[in-house]
Design a protein around this motif. Sequence first.
Motif, PDB file in Angstrom:
ATOM      1  N   THR A  86      50.140  34.140  42.253  1.00  0.00           N
ATOM      2  CA  THR A  86      51.328  34.764  42.190  1.00  0.00           C
ATOM      3  C   THR A  86      51.406  36.107  43.124  1.00  0.00           C
ATOM      4  O   THR A  86      52.492  36.532  42.659  1.00  0.00           O
ATOM      5  CB  THR A  86      51.510  34.840  40.515  1.00  0.00           C
ATOM      6  N   THR A  87      50.619  36.259  43.726  1.00  0.00           N
ATOM      7  CA  THR A  87      50.755  37.714  44.225  1.00  0.00           C
ATOM      8  C   THR A  87      50.589  37.615  45.894  1.00  0.00           C
ATOM      9  O   THR A  87      50.261  36.666  46.429  1.00  0.00           O
ATOM     10  CB  THR A  87      49.502  38.580  43.884  1.00  0.00           C
ATOM     11  N   ASP A  96      41.942  47.471  41.326  1.00  0.00           N
ATOM     12  CA  ASP A  96      43.064  46.312  41.069  1.00  0.00           C
ATOM     13  C   ASP A  96      43.293  45.194  42.064  1.00  0.00           C
ATOM     14  O   ASP A  96      43.458  44.131  41.743  1.00  0.00           O
ATOM     15  CB  ASP A  96      44.458  47.024  40.855  1.00  0.00           C
ATOM     16  N   SER A 109      46.979  36.909  47.250  1.00  0.00           N
ATOM     17  CA  SER A 109      46.510  35.408  47.274  1.00  0.00           C
ATOM     18  C   SER A 109      47.221  34.733  48.413  1.00  0.00           C
ATOM     19  O   SER A 109      46.588  34.249  49.120  1.00  0.00           O
ATOM     20  CB  SER A 109      46.796  34.976  46.101  1.00  0.00           C
ATOM     21  N   THR A 154      40.890  44.267  44.103  1.00  0.00           N
ATOM     22  CA  THR A 154      39.550  43.587  43.851  1.00  0.00           C
ATOM     23  C   THR A 154      39.804  42.454  42.673  1.00  0.00           C
ATOM     24  O   THR A 154      39.545  41.039  42.811  1.00  0.00           O
ATOM     25  CB  THR A 154      38.180  44.117  43.740  1.00  0.00           C
ATOM     26  N   VAL A 155      40.260  43.015  41.642  1.00  0.00           N
ATOM     27  CA  VAL A 155      40.335  41.954  40.461  1.00  0.00           C
ATOM     28  C   VAL A 155      41.602  41.093  40.817  1.00  0.00           C
ATOM     29  O   VAL A 155      41.287  39.748  40.535  1.00  0.00           O
ATOM     30  CB  VAL A 155      40.994  42.825  39.345  1.00  0.00           C
ATOM     31  N   THR A 156      42.605  41.422  41.437  1.00  0.00           N
ATOM     32  CA  THR A 156      43.633  40.345  41.833  1.00  0.00           C
ATOM     33  C   THR A 156      43.000  39.366  42.721  1.00  0.00           C
ATOM     34  O   THR A 156      43.357  37.998  42.808  1.00  0.00           O
ATOM     35  CB  THR A 156      44.639  41.056  42.619  1.00  0.00           C
ATOM     36  N   VAL A 209      40.005  38.276  43.066  1.00  0.00           N
ATOM     37  CA  VAL A 209      39.043  37.388  42.201  1.00  0.00           C
ATOM     38  C   VAL A 209      39.927  36.633  41.497  1.00  0.00           C
ATOM     39  O   VAL A 209      39.711  35.315  41.301  1.00  0.00           O
ATOM     40  CB  VAL A 209      38.095  38.269  41.283  1.00  0.00           C
ATOM     41  N   GLN A 210      41.030  36.921  40.683  1.00  0.00           N
ATOM     42  CA  GLN A 210      41.777  36.189  39.974  1.00  0.00           C
ATOM     43  C   GLN A 210      42.536  35.073  40.652  1.00  0.00           C
ATOM     44  O   GLN A 210      42.833  33.961  40.169  1.00  0.00           O
ATOM     45  CB  GLN A 210      42.761  37.006  39.151  1.00  0.00           C
ATOM     46  N   SER A 211      42.676  35.351  42.083  1.00  0.00           N
ATOM     47  CA  SER A 211      43.263  34.389  43.062  1.00  0.00           C
ATOM     48  C   SER A 211      42.317  33.349  43.518  1.00  0.00           C
ATOM     49  O   SER A 211      42.791  32.138  44.389  1.00  0.00           O
ATOM     50  CB  SER A 211      44.090  35.134  44.149  1.00  0.00           C
ATOM     51  N   GLY A 238      47.562  30.267  39.569  1.00  0.00           N
ATOM     52  CA  GLY A 238      47.398  31.685  39.659  1.00  0.00           C
ATOM     53  C   GLY A 238      47.721  32.440  40.896  1.00  0.00           C
ATOM     54  O   GLY A 238      47.289  33.667  40.885  1.00  0.00           O
TER      55      GLY A 238
END
Length: 810
Positions: free
Chosen positions: A357-358, A17, A361, A19-21, A23-25, A355
């Motif tokens: 939002t975490t 999760d 990031s 890692t996915v976050t 990459v999305q960031s 993107g």
Amino acid sequence: MLRRPPAPHISLHAVRDTTVTAVQSLPAVLLGTLLNILDGVSYGMIIFPAAGVFAGLGGTGVSMFFVSAIISQLIYSAGGSGFAGANGSMMIEVVPFFHILANSIAEDIGEDDPRAILATTILAFAFSSALTGLTFFILGALRLGSLIGFFPRHILVGCIGGVGVFLVITGFTVSIGMAEDDFDFSLVTLKYVFLTAQNVLLWAPALALAVILRVITHKWEYQLIFPMYFLAVPVIFYIVVISAHIDLSILRDKGWLFDMGTSHEPWYHFYTLYDFRAVRWDVFWGTLPTQLALLFFNILHPPLNVPALAVSLDHDVDTNKELVAHGYSNLLAGVLGTVPNYLVYVNTLLFYRVGGTTRVSGFMLAAATVVLLVIGTGPIAYIPVMVVGALIFVLGIDLVKEALWDTRHRVSWMEYITIASIMICMTVWDFVIGVIFGIVVSCVFFVVQSSQRKSIRTLHTGETVMSTVRRPGAHRAYLREVSKQTTIVRLQGFLFFGTITHVEETIRTLVEGPSWHRNPIRFLILDLTLVAGVDMSAAEAFVRIQRLLASKRVMLVFCGFSLESNVGRSLRNVDLLEMEGVELFATFNDALEWTENVYLRTWFSSQKTETRAVVLPGRQVSSLAFEEAVAATPRNMELIEAGWRTIARDHSPPDADVADAPEPYNTLVKVFSAYGRVDRDEFAPLTGYLERVCPAEGTVLWQQGDDPDGFYIVEAGVLRATYQFGEHTRPTQESMVPGTLAGELSALSGLPRNATCIVERQAIVWKLSIANLRRLEEEEPKLAREFTRLVLKAAKLDYDTLIAALATRQ
């Protein structure tokens, strides 16, 4: 045998999760990194002035910018901010104040000691961070963030506009490589900047790039236009340079590229400037006024940016928590020797939209900024000057537009003048002077605007309103005629030297000139219910008013405040409430009731009538100003004439056939004679239906909401009804004196009681119960109809008076 506790287990699911976050960031991190590069190069380069001992410190300023950005980013991403993707950066609006600090320190120490100048300056920069952080922390910890909202917004807008003008000027000086201190508004300097062909060629492209960008963003609001635009400009620049085979050294000599010299300092070079032994402490402490002005400007931004960002992102946050986070980040920045920082509204908004939002990031952005810091300032030598100039122009133009253009239809002309004057003062003289000037101008305009507000809410005579005391018809008729000698002035707002002048002039016209000859007054009631406070000038004006009224034998009656209130203390401080001829009542109705009682007692005293036979409610005064021999004055003649036309009829000796009439007939005559003829023979049967009751003082006759058991005719004593119309409204009180009715409407209608009635003074009342009323209607229908008609007439007038009192109540 003891076993070791198991090591914390990180599941593959959590790693996946994260890692996915991450990459999305990546798009948001790339955008945030680019924005940091643009801001760092643009504003880090100008942290220090570009002349004298500060020449060549552009790279040092960039390093300090990145260190401050990293600190704030880590604090916000670690949970300090309620925005998971918050972007922190150096507070770029403080650059003008840094220049003031640096230049004043250099001037006080002298150019012959550069080591002391640099040591004192960089310590002053770090001290501003620590001072800002401490202030933010205190405001947030004590939950005082909302206090910033009380500061006039237009002063902040003027300061922002002043910063905008500074940045526009800086855009010109950076573009042509001119020291900021050398720029002034002399004709020689203006010709050099704007009429020298070589300089125009340097600043015109930067200004054109800024204008073109704003034209593009005005038509298209795509969020990535800004970073893509400034990425494309250097690319196009070097395509042209390579195509034309131009040597970079020539461009650097001509001012198209930054000349970073041969120095390749590491990012931590600015720490070598710290030398506490070289610090001139007398000069350092001499910068405190500028530090306080800088602090004042710093603390205004987060309490405004945070709520605005929360609205833009539709995300609820605690402003006080954000202030605490700003406190930590700035305190840490001060300890680590760098400049102030804050949460950047625009960068955070863009970061979220792409993107980011975490908190992952946010940490990734902090890591990318660390990489930029470690790489150092060497690449700055290859950045076109026009790019930095354009960035500075863009922000400067935006701030000037926000201050002057966007506010043109949103603020009053006084506020607009304040905004413009602050910008002029900041530009021509000094930023600190501009802030102080803005505060002074705002105070002056506030006084002017407040003085234009009407402090007199209403002004009328006592004829238009009566107290909520039920009185016999003859007494009411008398009071309606004589109450024109009472003038009521209701005030509002804060009474100070700017507003009290109009009040004093208005009152003076009442007792002087044509108005006095046309209608001389006896009482002036000043209702201060809606007055928030009274300053010393206003209190002394009331003393002058009292002296003027005393010379005219007019009594001053205050109401609407208590002795312990702010208004009461202000008037007591000038001994006004202790003066002869001054009365104070808690409510307007009490004051009006007292003046009516004085009129009645004055009439009876002048007629040598036993005043004890006339029962009056409210405050009882043993000696009144009007209980004296009636002199031949216009005011007294009006009282006498009105009394003979009204009260004298009711109190004239009875005819022989009624002189020996027992009660309740005399009371019935007093109650109903003003509404029709009360024949003794016709009303004689009514006595058998009435019950004589003598309730003691304090007896509750009925409670609000009770079912009616009858109504009362008051022969002696005083009853007081209290109406509670709403949960959060103050109660309304109504007194019933001898010769009046009580509880008649609820009894006739059969509806619940609308008030609570108690016996204020031991009373004698005649009660007509519901059962006896029904029996009267059956046995004596003609008498019942006549009696009911008279009751409704009296009730109508009583309730007209009550409604009028409610309508005029604040």
